[in-house]
Every structure is written in structure tokens, then in C-alpha cells.
Design a protein around this motif. Sequence first.
Motif, mmCIF file in Angstrom:
data_model
loop_
_atom_site.group_PDB
_atom_site.id
_atom_site.type_symbol
_atom_site.label_atom_id
_atom_site.label_comp_id
_atom_site.label_asym_id
_atom_site.label_seq_id
_atom_site.Cartn_x
_atom_site.Cartn_y
_atom_site.Cartn_z
ATOM 1 N N ARG A 70 0.823 -1.201 0.000
ATOM 2 C CA ARG A 70 0.000 0.000 0.000
ATOM 3 C C ARG A 70 0.867 1.265 0.000
ATOM 4 N NH1 ARG A 70 -4.712 0.902 4.441
ATOM 5 N NH2 ARG A 70 -5.200 -1.228 3.745
ATOM 6 N N LEU A 133 -6.882 5.810 -6.409
ATOM 7 C CA LEU A 133 -6.308 4.755 -5.575
ATOM 8 C C LEU A 133 -5.685 5.338 -4.309
ATOM 9 C CD1 LEU A 133 -4.575 2.442 -8.215
ATOM 10 C CD2 LEU A 133 -6.702 2.026 -6.992
ATOM 11 N N SER A 137 -6.794 4.671 -0.409
ATOM 12 C CA SER A 137 -5.828 3.744 0.184
ATOM 13 C C SER A 137 -5.683 3.999 1.682
ATOM 14 C CB SER A 137 -4.460 3.883 -0.510
ATOM 15 O OG SER A 137 -3.571 2.893 -0.055
ATOM 16 N N GLN A 154 -8.968 -1.624 -5.724
ATOM 17 C CA GLN A 154 -7.521 -1.744 -5.575
ATOM 18 C C GLN A 154 -6.934 -2.851 -6.452
ATOM 19 O OE1 GLN A 154 -5.509 0.267 -3.631
ATOM 20 N NE2 GLN A 154 -7.304 1.519 -3.188
#
Length: 219
Positions: A70, A133, A137, A154
Motif C-alpha cells: 500500500r 487509488l 488507500s 484496488q
Amino acid sequence: MSRGRKHIIIGVCSLLMSYLIVQSRNEWAPLHAWNRAFADVSLFMLGLVMIIGPIVRIFPVLKGMVTWRRSLGVWSGILALIHTIIILDGWVEWDVARLFFIFTPFGKEWILHPGFALANAIGIIAVLYYLLLMITSNNLSIKKLGNSAWNYLQSKTSTLYLLILLHTLYFLYFHKPENPNWMKGPFIAIIVLIYLFQIAGFVWTIRKRNKKEGRAKMF
């Protein structure tokens, strides 16, 4: 390790890598050198995101790498955004139309260039998806969207990767191909390495499943 520390480590490494790449291109104009450096490191970070999954499938002992995905994705997006801002501010001077036109010194006019325009359009789509994204996130987005919707969003990293490959491919090999850029070789190497690991991860998964089914039949 906390997510904050991971961001600090990846951020420092990203800036250091960008600096070293700029130093390797001291014959370039500083604006262009930094612009390309941020783009190159962004691609490298995204490549790591793509390759972690297959590596962990093959070597489960490295499953701790998954927790870095991530943060790597966020920093890949940050660098791509910096790359975009440098272009918008330092090159086209916030005249977005110039992202699709090339200035011809002979005719002294801006003309539409199909390949150039398409590559930049793809780049714009990629940056917008990066932003989506990055914004989602976090744990709050998981809670608001739900696990299924968040995982679906994702999981489209491969689409983003393909967009960036097409964008980079044009500027490395087709837009002013006479300009030297040592990234041409590593770019191909990154692509090949990622797909080899993805194929290996797929084969490993199939073999693992077949072994499990074989053991189940024995009982």
C-alpha cells in the motif's frame, strides 16, 4: 513496523533514487531531468507493487512484504503526480491543450500530433486513476466502501500498470527516439521480470492446488 515509518522509508528512498537518476543525466536540462527521474522511480515503485504478489505466492516466508504494497503504491502515485505537476507548470504553463500539440519551429505553430496526444491522454487517465487509488488507500475508505468494493477498486492496479507502460513506451522509443536515455534497457527488463514472476506465481499456484487435490484423493 507502522505504516507511517514505511511511508518515511519509501519516501526518503524515492527522493534519493530520483536525485541519483538526475545526477546520471547531467547533460539534460534540470527541469527535464527531474521530470523524467520522478516518472522513472514511480514506474519502479509500481513494478514492486506488481511483483510482490507473485513473490509471496512462491516464497510464503516473505509474506511480510505484502504490508509494504500500500505504501509503495501511494508513493508511486505521489511521484507520478509530481511528474505531472512539473510538466503542467514548467513546460505547458498550465495550458492543458499543449499536452496534445507539438510546436513546429518551421511553421511556428502548434500542430496536433496523434501519437503524442494519445500518449499524454493515457498519462492523464493514469494519473487520475492514481489519485483515486491514493484517496481510497486507507482504512476509512475500506469502512465506507466495504471490503468487496474496496478490493475490487484496488485490484485494478494491473490496468493502471498497462496504461503507464503504454505512456512510457511512447516517450522512450517513439518520441524523439534519437535522444539518449539509459532507461530504455531497464524499462524492458522491468517488464520482462514482472511478467516472468507473474507466470511463475500462476504456475506455482496451480501446482500447489493440484498437490492439495492429490493429497485429498489419497484420503
